[in-house]
Design an enzyme around this catalytic site. Structure first.
Site, short mmCIF file in Angstrom:
data_model
loop_
_atom_site.label_atom_id
_atom_site.label_comp_id
_atom_site.label_asym_id
_atom_site.label_seq_id
_atom_site.Cartn_x
_atom_site.Cartn_y
_atom_site.Cartn_z
N LEU A 20 57.67 68.44 -66.49
CA LEU A 20 56.84 68.70 -67.72
C LEU A 20 57.12 69.96 -68.37
CD1 LEU A 20 53.31 67.85 -66.59
CD2 LEU A 20 54.76 66.59 -68.21
N ALA A 29 59.58 76.66 -70.57
CA ALA A 29 60.92 77.22 -69.84
C ALA A 29 60.29 77.65 -68.30
CB ALA A 29 61.82 78.04 -70.64
N ARG A 30 59.41 77.34 -67.88
CA ARG A 30 59.22 77.68 -66.51
C ARG A 30 58.57 79.34 -66.42
NH1 ARG A 30 58.33 73.24 -66.17
NH2 ARG A 30 58.82 71.69 -64.56
N LEU A 31 58.44 80.06 -67.71
CA LEU A 31 57.94 81.18 -67.89
C LEU A 31 56.45 81.39 -67.79
CD1 LEU A 31 60.33 83.23 -70.22
CD2 LEU A 31 60.32 83.27 -67.60
#
Ligand SMILES: Cc1cc2nc3c(=O)[nH]c(=O)nc-3n(C[C@H](O)[C@H](O)[C@H](O)COP(=O)(O)O)c2cc1C
Length: 207
Positions: A5, A185-187
């Site tokens: 996701l 972006a997983r940040l």
């Protein structure tokens, strides 16, 4: 298992959050209710056994104020016994549709008998029966045995089901919070509040 996701619903900035984590929690809980999160007050409570092994389960948040986070349970249950041994606990909320997680760590204490009585009186009759009858966390032979225990309490205490001494509230008194907002972006954004004397210090953690 391969599903990934992207989190896009929001950002969390140290410039926008409340100075006090209890206020920030209250804002986010309101958002969860407004967003129609299923059981927004359901929280994962982790405790530690005498062997140092953690255990977790969901309980419902029944009160939140400047003193802490209150839930109700059986004092003789596994969680109750673990809290008797180590007062340290951790709460975790995951509000998936908002892409938010909150982690709260602190010590756990019993609420006053009066506070437990007051909550007990507000519970539906059938819930009081079940809580009075159920030896929570103990092995029972089968479901029939459990139902029979409830029926026995119904007969014995037809007039009024008083709160048993082994059932009541606990309050987790927080000393550490983490507010997590999923990011692209997983940040992800992670802001922690740590109590130092009478003040809360806010810091950002890497995701
Ligand atoms: C949504 C949900 C809400 C729950 N709320 C409570 C609660 O408020 N109090 C409680 O004792 N157990 C509650 N339970 C049951 C606990 O998760 C757990 O099974 C029970 O307390 C026994 O845990 P223990 O054996 O670790 O002590 C709830 C479970 C779910 C799934």
């Amino acid at each position: 298992m391969a599903e990934r996701l992207e989190y896009t619903r929001g950002r969390l900035s140290e410039h926008d959050v409340a100075k006090n984590p209890l206020d920030q929690f209250a804002h986010w809980l309101q958002d969860a209710i407004a967003d129609k999160v299923v059981e927004p007050t359901a929280m994962c409570l982790s405790t530690v056994g005498p062997d140092g092994k953690p255990s977790s389960r969901i309980v419902l948040l029944r009160g939140q104020d400047e003193f802490g986070f209150t839930f109700f349970t059986n004092y003789l249950s596994r969680k109750g016994q673990e809290i008797s041994g180590s007062q340290w606990g951790c709460l975790n909320f995951w509000w998936g549709s908002l892409e938010r997680q909150i982690r709260i760590e602190g010590s756990i204490e019993r609420v006053s008998p009066e506070e437990s009585d007051s909550y007990w009186r507000d519970r539906p009759y059938e819930s009081r029966l079940a809580s009075a009858a159920s030896p929570q966390s103990q092995v029972v032979e089968n479901r029939e045995e459990l139902v029979a225990m409830v029926e026995q309490v119904r007969i014995d205490r037809a007039d009024d089901v008083l709160r048993p001494a082994h059932w009541g509230g606990y309050r987790l008194v927080p000393e550490y919070f983490e507010f997590w907002q999923g990011g692209p972006a997983r940040l992800h954004d992670r802001l922690v509040y740590q109590r130092t004397a009478d003040q809360w210090t806010i810091k950002r953690l890497a995701p």
